[in-house]
Design a protein around this motif. Structure first.
Motif, PDB file in Angstrom:
ATOM      1  N   ASP A 195      23.370 -17.377  10.119  1.00  0.00           N
ATOM      2  CA  ASP A 195      22.666 -16.099  10.254  1.00  0.00           C
ATOM      3  C   ASP A 195      22.165 -15.625   8.898  1.00  0.00           C
ATOM      4  N   LYS A 198      18.984 -17.428   8.034  1.00  0.00           N
ATOM      5  CA  LYS A 198      17.884 -17.068   8.936  1.00  0.00           C
ATOM      6  C   LYS A 198      17.413 -15.633   8.741  1.00  0.00           C
ATOM      7  N   SER A 199      18.320 -14.781   8.301  1.00  0.00           N
ATOM      8  CA  SER A 199      17.938 -13.366   8.184  1.00  0.00           C
ATOM      9  C   SER A 199      17.220 -13.041   6.866  1.00  0.00           C
TER      10      SER A 199
END
Ligand code: 0HH
Length: 208
Positions: A195, A198-199
């Motif tokens: 995450d 991806k963030s």
């Protein structure tokens, strides 16, 4: 408690090659977001940075600024800094050229994206070609025989340029092979599924 603390903005930016090295080598670290909002950066962190900028790595009592100094330091600490004096020279040579390209990229992204992007892409292959030629001549999977600090930096540079211009490696089969080789390392793949990765946008202004 993690032995390393890594202070940076929540972007890939100049921090991503360091994150890649840490992830690929399974090094535990704590990441501190220096700008949950801009006021926090300016009031709490900027003045604590040796040169007023991030990233910064804290390794015990050592507070280290400058992304390439951090990358080299970690490379030396984990044995990813070249096996011979010649290898270390090659790693440094590539690192300097990658910095030259990155400085031009950052300038275009932050100051001239709309008007400058097309010309930047036109000039890109002239900058990538020498990298392709050198890696081909040196004949290893990585810049040298085994993966080292400079490979993570080169990989990140290629990665952000593939976002900017997806065809930029079409004429450079050695660079493409190098890119795929790093991309497919299990811990790199796993990290890129996280995450956190991806963030984070590539750049603070979200241009890419
Ligand atoms: N030569 C240094 C290095 O390689 C350059 C570091 C640098 O440019 O480490 N740091 C920038 C952030 S990198 C910095 O600290 C680009 C990410 C963009 C974040 C922009 C945040 C804007 C906040 C006003 N910049 C913040 C600053 O200079 O105050």
């Amino acid at each position: 408690m993690s032995s390393y603390k890594f202070y940076y903005f929540q972007v890939r930016g100049r921090g991503e090659c360091i994150r890649l090295l840490l992830a690929d080598n399974n090094v535990d670290y704590e990441e501190i977001d220096v700008a949950p909002d801009l006021e926090t950066w300016v009031k709490e962190w900027k003045g604590k940075m040796p040169f007023g900028q991030a990233p910064l790595l804290q390794d015990g009592d050592l507070e280290l600024a400058q992304s390439m100094a951090i990358l080299r330091h970690l490379g030396r600490k984990i044995g990813r800094s070249g096996a011979s004096i010649e290898d270390r020279a090659k790693l440094d040579m590539i690192t300097e050229h990658v910095e030259d390209i990155r400085n031009g990229y950052v300038k275009m992204i932050y100051t001239n994206y709309e008007d400058g992007k097309d010309d930047y892409i036109k000039e890109l292959s002239g900058k990538l070609k020498p990298l392709d030629t050198l890696l081909q001549k040196w004949g290893s999977d990585f810049i040298t025989q085994s993966i080292a600090f400079a490979d993570y930096n080169l990989f990140d540079l290629l990665d952000i340029h593939l976002t900017l211009s997806p065809s930029c490696l079409d004429d450079f089969s050695t660079l493409r092979k190098f890119y795929e080789k790093v991309l497919n390392r299990p811990r790199i793949k796993e990290y890129r599924e996280s995450d956190g990765f991806k963030s984070r946008p590539i750049n603070y202004n979200r241009k890419q």
